[in-house]
Motif scaffolding. Structure first.
Motif, PDB file in Angstrom:
ATOM      1  N   LEU A 667    -139.510  29.206 -52.446  1.00 24.90           N
ATOM      2  CA  LEU A 667    -139.640  28.311 -51.299  1.00 24.90           C
ATOM      3  C   LEU A 667    -138.698  27.131 -51.430  1.00 24.90           C
ATOM      4  O   LEU A 667    -138.028  26.739 -50.486  1.00 24.90           O
ATOM      5  CB  LEU A 667    -141.088  27.822 -51.159  1.00 24.90           C
ATOM      6  N   ARG A 668    -138.638  26.599 -52.651  1.00 21.26           N
ATOM      7  CA  ARG A 668    -137.771  25.458 -52.862  1.00 21.26           C
ATOM      8  C   ARG A 668    -136.291  25.846 -52.682  1.00 21.26           C
ATOM      9  O   ARG A 668    -135.498  25.106 -52.120  1.00 21.26           O
ATOM     10  CB  ARG A 668    -137.986  24.886 -54.274  1.00 21.26           C
ATOM     11  N   ARG A 669    -135.947  27.042 -53.147  1.00 20.89           N
ATOM     12  CA  ARG A 669    -134.576  27.502 -52.970  1.00 20.89           C
ATOM     13  C   ARG A 669    -134.278  27.696 -51.488  1.00 20.89           C
ATOM     14  O   ARG A 669    -133.225  27.327 -50.993  1.00 20.89           O
ATOM     15  CB  ARG A 669    -134.354  28.822 -53.728  1.00 20.89           C
ATOM     16  N   LEU A 670    -135.244  28.272 -50.776  1.00 17.38           N
ATOM     17  CA  LEU A 670    -135.073  28.482 -49.335  1.00 17.38           C
ATOM     18  C   LEU A 670    -134.861  27.142 -48.632  1.00 17.38           C
ATOM     19  O   LEU A 670    -133.962  26.993 -47.801  1.00 17.38           O
ATOM     20  CB  LEU A 670    -136.308  29.198 -48.766  1.00 17.38           C
ATOM     21  N   LEU A 671    -135.674  26.163 -48.975  1.00 21.56           N
ATOM     22  CA  LEU A 671    -135.554  24.851 -48.343  1.00 21.56           C
ATOM     23  C   LEU A 671    -134.160  24.261 -48.550  1.00 21.56           C
ATOM     24  O   LEU A 671    -133.500  23.846 -47.611  1.00 21.56           O
ATOM     25  CB  LEU A 671    -136.616  23.889 -48.902  1.00 21.56           C
ATOM     26  N   HIS A 672    -133.725  24.262 -49.792  1.00 26.28           N
ATOM     27  CA  HIS A 672    -132.442  23.611 -50.055  1.00 26.28           C
ATOM     28  C   HIS A 672    -131.263  24.422 -49.535  1.00 26.28           C
ATOM     29  O   HIS A 672    -130.262  23.853 -49.097  1.00 26.28           O
ATOM     30  CB  HIS A 672    -132.326  23.267 -51.549  1.00 26.28           C
ATOM     31  N   GLY A 673    -131.433  25.742 -49.536  1.00 29.32           N
ATOM     32  CA  GLY A 673    -130.405  26.576 -48.916  1.00 29.32           C
ATOM     33  C   GLY A 673    -130.316  26.288 -47.424  1.00 29.32           C
ATOM     34  O   GLY A 673    -129.225  26.254 -46.839  1.00 29.32           O
ATOM     35  N   GLN A 715    -147.435  19.362 -53.157  1.00 31.40           N
ATOM     36  CA  GLN A 715    -146.293  18.464 -53.096  1.00 31.40           C
ATOM     37  C   GLN A 715    -145.074  19.160 -52.508  1.00 31.40           C
ATOM     38  O   GLN A 715    -144.349  18.605 -51.674  1.00 31.40           O
ATOM     39  CB  GLN A 715    -145.981  18.013 -54.518  1.00 31.40           C
ATOM     40  N   LEU A 716    -144.864  20.390 -52.970  1.00 30.94           N
ATOM     41  CA  LEU A 716    -143.718  21.156 -52.480  1.00 30.94           C
ATOM     42  C   LEU A 716    -143.843  21.428 -50.985  1.00 30.94           C
ATOM     43  O   LEU A 716    -142.889  21.286 -50.231  1.00 30.94           O
ATOM     44  CB  LEU A 716    -143.627  22.478 -53.252  1.00 30.94           C
ATOM     45  N   LEU A 717    -145.059  21.779 -50.566  1.00 32.74           N
ATOM     46  CA  LEU A 717    -145.280  22.037 -49.148  1.00 32.74           C
ATOM     47  C   LEU A 717    -145.000  20.799 -48.316  1.00 32.74           C
ATOM     48  O   LEU A 717    -144.358  20.861 -47.280  1.00 32.74           O
ATOM     49  CB  LEU A 717    -146.730  22.469 -48.927  1.00 32.74           C
ATOM     50  N   GLN A 718    -145.500  19.671 -48.816  1.00 32.09           N
ATOM     51  CA  GLN A 718    -145.298  18.418 -48.101  1.00 32.09           C
ATOM     52  C   GLN A 718    -143.800  18.122 -47.966  1.00 32.09           C
ATOM     53  O   GLN A 718    -143.307  17.792 -46.887  1.00 32.09           O
ATOM     54  CB  GLN A 718    -146.020  17.280 -48.833  1.00 32.09           C
ATOM     55  N   GLU A 719    -143.086  18.291 -49.066  1.00 32.67           N
ATOM     56  CA  GLU A 719    -141.643  18.019 -49.048  1.00 32.67           C
ATOM     57  C   GLU A 719    -140.936  18.947 -48.060  1.00 32.67           C
ATOM     58  O   GLU A 719    -140.091  18.526 -47.271  1.00 32.67           O
ATOM     59  CB  GLU A 719    -141.039  18.226 -50.453  1.00 32.67           C
ATOM     60  N   THR A 720    -141.324  20.227 -48.105  1.00 29.35           N
ATOM     61  CA  THR A 720    -140.656  21.210 -47.254  1.00 29.35           C
ATOM     62  C   THR A 720    -140.900  20.895 -45.786  1.00 29.35           C
ATOM     63  O   THR A 720    -139.981  20.954 -44.957  1.00 29.35           O
ATOM     64  CB  THR A 720    -141.169  22.619 -47.601  1.00 29.35           C
TER      65      THR A 720
END
Length: 827
Positions: A667-673, A715-720
């Motif tokens: 998910l984090r990779r998807l977000l930053h991509g 936290q990750l969800l919130q950031e995304t």
RNA sequence: GCCCGAGUGGCGGAAUCGGCAGACGCACAGGACUUAAAAUCCUGGGAGAGUCACAUCUCGUGCCAGUUCAAGUCUGGCCUCGGGCACCA
């Protein structure tokens, strides 16, 4: 929070709040880098059409994006509100042009506001109001003062339907650009702007515009139409009078067998008066002049001519050659006279055949002879000169140079550059335009209106039916005045200015729209100019963009601005089509933006029009596609809605720990991509369609994460979600603002910094490698990214499928592209 | 005639530096939910051959050649469509 996105209430809420808080107001901030984003201002026809929606949606994404990138963004809007439609509508509906125009502006301003565009309305300009046209008039006077505005009598393009003259640029296929009525020629005294004084610079500085589409630059180049040639002076045999002709092919001058004059050429009458040729030639000239502009300029029209009975002397060889008058020579271009070289020009060849004039070949292809008896057509290419005295044997290129030199030495010619571009005719015999600030005094002649007397107010209570004369002639209070110099009786100029004059400087006024002392302050213009991004339809590629460039250059020479080009980057958007055709009332395929916005909301309309095609391409309207965009917006809404619901009612779904699981990492990779893709798509390429599809993929990824991961990383969800809303903000400003607030975030989403992506987050631990045999995919291999080339090749060669495919064959070569593929070449 | 631009599934389009063609969306089909429908969620999909089903193979980015281990992408030649200019000497 409701389960469904109620765009009606929410879009209204945010539009009102933005207006109340004046969030789009902008001032000069010298310490901040500025960005001037400009969309072509509309004619206030009464309603927005889809072309506007597209234009302004594109501009709004750019403006909002640049603002989030930290620029001080100028993003203004106004009205190009003088012009014929107001008069025509007024005649039809018995309403004054001013009333009609202001009503339309009011209506369209509301429609623009309903789109949620980030304009600074404090800077709105309306070209038909005195606070604006005062300065249009003032600028006219500056042009006049610098000898760039002048009056002359000329054969001008006349549209009998609009009852006014037209600029050359406004004649399309011999007809009026607006109503397609065939244009007539009329001899009238008219005002011109000397744009030809800038022809060379307008051409040369196109290379300083790498941010313009090649296509537009080529169109301007063609329009300016520079050609290099020689003016050669032929002498009339009997009278010794000189007839200069212009040619780009001096190398063919030994092949001249006649010369031709345009019907309007003043020499014609001198040659025939009192001779037996007088009557037939005059009849011929009359016939030619009666032709419509279409017939006159069409290459299809049969070439006709008549002998004048007179002869001229060719300066190169003293030969005596007949002088003709024809319908195919244009008086306005070059010298209005042409040398006839039938052997080397297709037109001349046809003409010579018809009238049995001699055809003499003087250029032949290299390595080849020309047999005049055999040759049945003109030879128009370059070649080797022959039959040309001491110039025999030269190539055409050498010959052009040598002949020009020779003629210059003997005083019978000079090297010359010609342009197709003509001076810009700006007077119009119509009512709804800026009056030209000139007074005619019996004693003092042509007198400028003193600057302190500006504006010359356009009277509002007028009978404005077109008569072919300016309606202002019928208003004594306007017409009669006193001379500013001697105080004696005088009359005003009653022509008004072409509306393109008004639109040639509006981008400067935006920099300082409220100024009552000057057109604009030099300081403010210096801060904001150039326009960093100009966006509009390609239909303005020549007219508006050429005139605006001309104005900017002239104003720079007057010391009023510091730049010589107004528009640094230009984006020409494609048309909006329906069923393959441009939307038009006559085709009955118009989709009204107002209806779409009422039905689906502004965000949907914006999103669809940006998603359906890249901006430069034509866009096919699709009602289904609009519904798709609407669904996507609802899908984003639901995602946040359920997320918030879980946060308050199902806390056990979430955990608070670092990004460890592979789902978290994905998910984090998807977000930053996605951040990377969206940023680059907007900034580097204006590919809003792919930017939006990247955001859609992120939303799909979030859905997967939410449905498949048992313990979600809070936290990750919130950031995304935060970053998703920021990425969406330029495209769907209302939705983003509302969800930002709903998630409980501070300030406005629109005042956030554009997110940066984390390069480290893009890295993967494993990568899929494609294994090809002879260029065809035969297998795939998932390997650790850090695996070396040799090990990769070894593994690739040893897979089951590869082994099966290469057994018994010779491996000739293995090509490895790290991180991508291995190609095994076998035989 | 000259100068630009574009041709990719049923459709809009993606492939950013020569490296898995068809991302994303629309339309379609199937499934879940529902009394039902709508909405929603999930799944599928270029064409053909082949198989009970897999597997597997072949063809495929307007056409024809070429370069390359590899071409939608580069080169040459054409075709079609769109746009601009066009009696400019």
């Amino acid at each position: 929070m409701q389960e469904r996105y109620n765009f009606k209430d929410i879009e209204k809420k945010w539009q009102e709040r933005w207006e109340r808080d004046a969030v789009y107001r902008v001032e000069e901030e010298p310490q901040k880098e500025k960005y001037y984003c400009l969309e072509m201002f509309p004619y206030p026809s009464g309603n927005l059409h889809m072309g506007h929606v597209r234009n302004y949606s594109i501009g709004d994404v750019v403006a909002r994006f640049k603002k989030m990138r930290g620029y001080n963004v100028l993003h203004p809007m106004g009205w190009d509100s003088f012009g014929l439609p107001a008069e025509n509508a007024a005649i039809k509906h018995h309403i004054a042009p001013m009333t009609w125009t202001l009503d339309n502006i009011r209506n369209m301003r509301e429609q623009l506001k309903a789109m949620g565009l980030s304009y600074d309305w404090q800077r709105e300009v309306t070209t038909s109001l005195p606070d604006y046209y005062k300065w249009t008039q003032w600028l006219f006077l500056q042009f006049y003062k610098h000898n760039l505005a002048y009056k002359k009598k000329a054969h001008v393009n006349w549209c009998p339907s609009c009852a006014t003259v037209l600029a050359n640029e406004q004649v399309v296929d011999g007809g009026c650009e607006r109503c397609e009525t065939p244009v007539e020629k009329k001899a009238l005294e008219q005002w011109y702007f000397r744009i030809t004084a800038y022809a060379q610079e307008l051409l040369d500085s196109l290379v300083d515009l790498p941010g313009w589409p090649e296509k537009v630059k080529t169109m301007q180049e063609n329009w300016i139409g520079r050609s290099e040639g020689v003016e050669i002076i032929f002498t009339v045999e009997k009278t010794g009078e000189k007839i200069p002709i212009y040619t780009t092919r001096p190398d063919t001058v030994f092949g001249v067998t006649y010369i031709v004059l345009a019907a309007e050429h003043p020499m014609v009458n001198k040659l025939i008066d009192g001779t037996s040729y007088e009557k037939p030639v005059k009849e011929f000239v009359k016939k030619v002049q009666q032709l419509t502009e279409i017939a006159r300029t069409s290459a299809e029209t049969e070439k006709e001519g008549i002998f004048t009975g007179a002869y001229a002397i060719n300066p190169i060889n003293q030969e005596r050659i007949p002088i003709w008058v024809t319908n195919y020579v244009l008086y306005e271009y070059g010298t209005g006279a042409v040398m006839g070289v039938p052997a080397h020009d297709e037109r001349d060849y046809m003409f010579a055949q018809k009238y049995e004039l001699p055809i003499r070949f003087v250029i032949r292809p290299a390595e080849q002879e020309i047999d005049p008896e055999e040759k049945q057509e003109a030879y128009v290419d370059d070649g080797i000169m022959f039959n040309s005295g001491s110039f025999n044997g030269l190539t055409s290129a050498e010959g052009r140079h040598k002949i020009a030199e020779y003629l210059e030495e003997m005083g019978a010619g000079k090297v010359m550059v010609n342009y197709r571009l003509r001076d810009w005719l700006i007077s119009r015999q119509r009512y709804w335009g800026a009056p030209i600030p000139i007074i005619y005094c019996e004693k003092c002649g042509v007198v400028s209106v003193p600057e302190q007397d500006l504006p010359v107010i356009l009277p509002l209570d007028v009978e404005f039916r077109p008569t072919g004369e300016s309606p202002l002639n019928n208003i004594p209070e306007f017409l009669h005045t006193s001379c500013p110099e001697c105080g004696g009786p005088a009359t005003r100029e009653t022509d008004t200015m072409d509306t393109f004059v008004c639109s040639s400087w509006y981008f400067l006024r935006y920099a300082d729209a409220q100024n009552t002392e000057e057109a604009f302050s030099r300081e403010k213009v210096d801060y904001w100019m150039n326009v960093d991004q100009y966006i509009g339809g390609v239909e303005h590629a020549i007219l508006h963009l050429m005139y605006a460039r001309f104005f900017t250059k002239a104003l720079a020479d007057f010391g009023l601005v510091g730049v010589r080009e107004p528009f640094q980057n230009l984006l020409t958007q494609g048309m909006v089509l329906k069923d393959g055709f441009k939307m038009s009332k006559s085709k009955g395929n118009v989709v009204s933006p107002e209806e779409i916005i009422n039905k689906y909301g502004a965000d949907t309309a914006r999103l669809f029009i940006l998603f359906a095609a890249p901006p430069e391409r034509d866009l096919e309207w699709s009602d289904r596609g609009v519904e798709g965009s609407y669904r996507f917006i609802q899908r984003v809404w639901r995602l946040i809605y359920h997320y918030l619901q879980d946060l308050s009612e199902a806390k056990d779904k979430f955990v608070n720990n670092g990004v460890n699981s592979s789902a978290d990492k994905d998910l984090r990779r998807l977000l930053h991509g996605t951040i990377k893709r969206v940023t680059e798509d907007i900034e580097l390429r204006f590919n809003f369609n792919t930017a939006i599809s990247a955001i859609m993929e992120l939303v799909n990824g979030l859905y997967h994460y939410r449905s498949e991961v048992e313990k979600q990383n809070a936290q990750l969800l919130q950031e995304t979600i935060e970053k998703l809303l920021i990425l969406l903000a330029p495209f769907t400003p209302h939705l983003s603002a509302e969800l930002w607030e709903a998630v409980g975030l501070k300030d406005s989403v629109h005042s956030q910094d554009w997110p940066a992506y984390d390069e480290a987050a893009l890295k993967t631990e494993e990568v899929e490698i494609v294994i090809q045999i002879n260029g065809k995919v035969r297998d795939r291999l998932v390997i650790p990214v850090e695996l070396g080339r040799e090990e990769l090749e070894k593994q690739a060669l040893s897979t089951e499928k590869v082994q099966a495919a290469i057994s018994g064959k010779e491996v000739r070569k293995v090509i490895t592209v790290p991180g991508k593929l291995v190609n095994i070449v076998v035989k």
